[in-house]
Design an enzyme around this catalytic site. Structure first.
Site, short mmCIF file in Angstrom:
data_model
loop_
_atom_site.label_atom_id
_atom_site.label_comp_id
_atom_site.label_asym_id
_atom_site.label_seq_id
_atom_site.Cartn_x
_atom_site.Cartn_y
_atom_site.Cartn_z
N TYR A 120 0.87 -1.23 0.32
CA TYR A 120 0.33 0.24 0.12
C TYR A 120 1.40 0.88 -0.56
O TYR A 120 2.12 1.10 0.63
CB TYR A 120 -0.59 -0.20 1.32
CG TYR A 120 -2.02 1.22 1.41
CD1 TYR A 120 -3.02 1.39 0.39
CD2 TYR A 120 -1.24 2.16 2.14
CE1 TYR A 120 -3.61 2.65 0.90
CE2 TYR A 120 -2.71 3.54 2.09
CZ TYR A 120 -3.51 3.93 1.65
OH TYR A 120 -4.60 4.17 1.93
N GLU A 208 -2.94 7.60 -3.57
CA GLU A 208 -3.73 5.76 -3.43
C GLU A 208 -3.01 5.85 -4.26
O GLU A 208 -3.69 5.11 -5.51
CB GLU A 208 -4.65 5.85 -2.64
CG GLU A 208 -4.52 4.85 -1.26
CD GLU A 208 -5.34 3.67 -1.20
OE1 GLU A 208 -6.07 4.51 -0.35
OE2 GLU A 208 -6.93 3.78 -2.15
#
Ligand code: GDP
Ligand code: MN
Length: 428
Positions: A120, A208
């Site tokens: 992530y 993101e």
């Protein structure tokens, strides 16, 4: 403002972050061609079909499918384009899927200890430290919210330098902590630094990548390749005027329809979950009005021993601004009334540049134009109006004279009085 994944991938690629090639389609008739194009350059022959909606959680909902031939590709695209995507991130009724991404599926390396190499990576603003921060984790993929909740130590957070952005040493340290080794390290650093540059240059509020992946080694990449296979961006709307290329990516059909309508009339409107529609001028007054509705709502329920029941709360934030036209006020009313959850309306106006008679005329126009389900005109929900300031006498007179069109109208003397009256009307 949000964008779709296929647009986010193009944006990443323009900042030289590796993403597998793909094509967005809007009809199943293009699925076969798009599949062949994607499969051509793929080492495994695998292609991934992904619903394009402004919400995540698609993988678990069955809206990310890996396919191996034209028939599977067509079936997956056709399923997605004819079913609503429901996940914890969508409204309960789900979202209609109008676009599908058909992309080369990237192979993901396995970890020796089990699991796949999914990471992530995000940049956002941390309000607590008042800095932009990089957030990274080795446990990327579809469980990241769970990881953040259960094992906060598995989430790495590094502040960006206010002037220099993400510095080399900081990116290097994160790359090592994520477990990258050998030639993977410089790839990961490049991606982190590019993402932070993108975040600043494009006025993002969120940039993101989830998951960032590591591919198995091949001839060209003996240590594997670090790449992005899903991305999500949000942009600061106040900065959009500097980025026409970003603004042009907006998909208005994905926005809350009432919010989009309000935007066209220059109104600031945010839909909320309560029952009391609010029409206010000025953001500060709008916030105060929402606070006082909650306060009086709670007091009302407590005084009747019903504090355990559903709270009485604002249905929206609506600031008509300092100088809205009669037309905009009329529109504002129609927007509030089109929300079937609205059981009462509170108008709170402190006239300055905004004139009370303009507001009054807007209310009257909206009432006369509003059609009920039974065909009658004029709205039936309780309406409490508090007017003060410029042209207040003229405004009150207009409302008085239009009493026939506004049978539910109650005038209030001040804000607390207004809140009490609307709460009682809604609860009663
Ligand atoms: P999300 O669930 O909406 O966040 O959609 P993602 O694009 O992140 O996909 C969810 C999961 O599907 C990922 O975490 C991967 O495990 C898997 N996946 C998605 N795209 C690919 C791909 O190109 N190759 C492989 N091997 N897996 C993929
Ligand atoms: Mn994802």
């Amino acid at each position: 403002m949000k964008i779709h994944e296929h647009q986010a991938r193009d944006l990443l690629a323009s900042f030289k972050i590796p993403v597998p090639p793909g094509r967005m389609i809007e009809s199943i008739h293009h699925a076969a061609d798009a599949f062949r194009a994607a499969a051509e350059g793929s080492t495994t022959g695998e292609v991934v079909i992904k619903a394009q909606v402004h919400a995540g959680g698609r993988g678990k909902a069955g809206f990310v499918k890996i396919v191996k031939n034209v028939d599977e590709a067509t079936a997956a695209a056709s399923f997605m384009l004819t079913h609503r995507m429901k996940s914890p991130q969508t409204p309960p009724e789900g979202l209609e899927v109008k676009k599908v991404l058909v992309a080369q599926a990237a192979p993901i390396a396995r970890r020796p200890a089990g699991g796949s190499e999914e990471f992530y990576l995000a940049i956002t603003t941390d309000r607590k430290s008042r800095r932009n921060i990089l957030i990274a984790s080795r446990e990327g993929g579809v469980e990241i919210e769970q990881v953040a909740h259960d094992r906060p130590d598995a989430i790495i957070k590094v502040p960006l330098h206010p002037l220099l952005g993400l510095q080399d040493f900081a990116a290097r340290e994160v790359a090592f902590r994520l477990g990258f080794r050998g030639r993977q390290v410089s790839q990961a650093i490049h991606i982190m630094k590019s993402l932070s540059r993108l975040f600043i240059e494009k006025d993002c509020t969120l940039a993101e990548i989830n998951p960032l992946i590591l591919t198995p080694p091949d001839e060209q990449h003996p240590d594997g390749q670090v790449m992005a296979i899903d991305a999500k961006f949000s942009f600061d709307e106040n900065g959009l005027f500097r980025h026409p290329e970003i603004e042009s990516l907006a998909d208005h059909s994905e926005e809350n329809q009432a919010e989009a309508r309000a935007h066209r009339f220059g109104l600031s409107y945010i839909a909320l979950d309560g029952q009391i529609g609010c029409l206010v001028n000025g953001a500060g007054l709008a916030m105060a009005t929402m606070d006082i509705i909650k306060l009086e709502g709670q007091k009302y329920l407590e005084s009747r021993g019903k504090s355990g029941t559903a709270p009485i709360e604002p249905a929206n934030f609506l600031d008509v601004g300092g100088s809205a036209s009669e037309e905009a006020v009329t529109e504002a009313f129609s927007i509030i009334l089109s929300d079937s959850r609205v059981k009462g309306i509170l108008v709170n106006i402190f006239g300055g540049i905004m004139k009370c008679d303009v507001i009054a005329q807007g209310i009257i126009n909206a009432a006369r134009g509003f059609k009920n389900k039974d065909g009658s005109t004029g709205f039936k929900v309780p309406l409490v109006v508090r007017l003060e300031g410029t042209n207040v006498e003229a405004g009150r007179k207009l409302l008085q004279d239009a009493k026939g069109s506004l049978p539910t109208l109650q005038a209030a003397t001040d804000l607390s009085d207004a809140a009490r009256k609307v709460v009682a009307a809604v609860a009663g």
